[in-house]
Each structure stands twice: as structure tokens, then as C-alpha cells.
Scaffold this motif. Sequence first.
Motif, mmCIF file in Angstrom:
data_model
loop_
_atom_site.group_PDB
_atom_site.id
_atom_site.type_symbol
_atom_site.label_atom_id
_atom_site.label_comp_id
_atom_site.label_asym_id
_atom_site.label_seq_id
_atom_site.Cartn_x
_atom_site.Cartn_y
_atom_site.Cartn_z
ATOM 1 N N ILE A 175 0.828 -1.203 0.000
ATOM 2 C CA ILE A 175 0.000 0.000 0.000
ATOM 3 C C ILE A 175 0.869 1.262 0.000
ATOM 4 C CG2 ILE A 175 -1.617 1.355 1.416
ATOM 5 C CD1 ILE A 175 -2.870 -1.391 2.241
ATOM 6 N N SER A 176 1.935 1.246 0.777
ATOM 7 C CA SER A 176 2.709 2.485 0.944
ATOM 8 C C SER A 176 3.795 2.703 -0.113
ATOM 9 C CB SER A 176 3.322 2.553 2.340
ATOM 10 O OG SER A 176 4.230 1.493 2.541
ATOM 11 N N VAL A 177 4.481 1.649 -0.562
ATOM 12 C CA VAL A 177 5.600 1.858 -1.500
ATOM 13 C C VAL A 177 5.473 1.081 -2.807
ATOM 14 C CG1 VAL A 177 7.223 2.462 0.347
ATOM 15 C CG2 VAL A 177 7.111 0.085 -0.461
ATOM 16 N N GLY A 178 4.450 0.256 -2.969
ATOM 17 C CA GLY A 178 4.237 -0.433 -4.230
ATOM 18 C C GLY A 178 4.889 -1.806 -4.309
ATOM 19 N N LEU A 179 4.629 -2.475 -5.429
ATOM 20 C CA LEU A 179 5.030 -3.870 -5.614
ATOM 21 C C LEU A 179 6.543 -4.062 -5.692
ATOM 22 C CD1 LEU A 179 4.259 -6.845 -6.077
ATOM 23 C CD2 LEU A 179 4.073 -6.309 -8.531
#
Length: 188
Positions: A175-179
Motif C-alpha cells: 500500500i505504501s511503497v508499491g510492488l
Amino acid sequence: MTWLVVGLGNPGPSYAATRHNVGYHVTDELAARMGGRFSSLKAARADIVSGLLAGERTVLGRSRAYMNESGGAVSSLMKYYDVTPERLIVIHDELDLPLGSLRCKSGGGDNGHNGLKSIRQSIGTGDFLRVRFGIGRPPGQQPVHDFVLKPFAKTERTEADIVTQEAADAVESLISVGLEKTQSAFNS
């Protein structure tokens, strides 16, 4: 925009501690971090917690149907909260990863997992984020069905609890920094 985080599992106390319910265990941990408790959303045949996770509006969801019918609840939750597949995270048990392993990915097949198959059929795509919680393969000739519906052995419980915490951390990271950054940090 809202994130939808779905933990796969089977409802009811007889399934609560089983390997197949690791998705429920991770959403329990996330609910505790959010300071929320699951409540029923009858419109979706699901239990939900709504609030902030990693600073973003997030709904945690669990189908009240069995694993192989999870897609109906997921589809209903996505419509109810106006969530696109790109903002759907599904947490599920993974036979092809040893206990203690965790992998995050986007898209892919269902690899024989009936919960993923049901979701893909219900929402029309497999292109969503997944947190794959390794449970390992059954020993010897034990049927897969029997293995996934048994609790972790006492010797495995500590490892499973550690991975539950890591899986919750991975969801927050997605959610916060991506895959990409999450995969670097959590895919061992």
C-alpha cells in the motif's frame, strides 16, 4: 481511492486454525493494527474492517462463504467500495512455497487454488496483487485437501506466527511503497 485487502479462508471455528486460513490470520493481525474489529456487511456476504492502513483508506475483507466461493464476496466488496483490481490485495496459502516463505506478486494463474480461481471468475481478471503465504507441501502421500484443512503442527506454529506478522508488514508495504520495493524487501 480505497484499497481492498482480502484474506482467504473458510468461515467457522472448525477451520479457524487450519493452514488454508492463513489469509484470515493475516487480516486479524491487520485489523489489530488498524484498531478495528470485523463486522458483517450483509450486502457482500463478507466481514469487513474499514479504516486507515499505511496512511491509506483500506477495507479488510473476508468472505463468509467457503474458499471455493470467495469470488462472489470479493466482487461485491469491489463494487460496494468502488475498488479496481489494481487496488485489490489477496492473501492466500501457497503449497509451492515452504513454510516460512512469503512472496508478493501481481497477476498470474490460480495454480489449482480454488479461492483464486473463484475470484478470477467473479471479477473477470487475475490481475490483482497477491501475498502468497508458504505452507509447504503435504508429507508423503497425504492428500492436499487433508493437509490444508489441518492446523499447523506445534513445531510449525512459531514459524507460521512469524510469517503472519511479515505478511501483514508486506500488505502495508504494498500500500505504501508499491510492488517492486515490496518484492525487494519481502520475497526471499
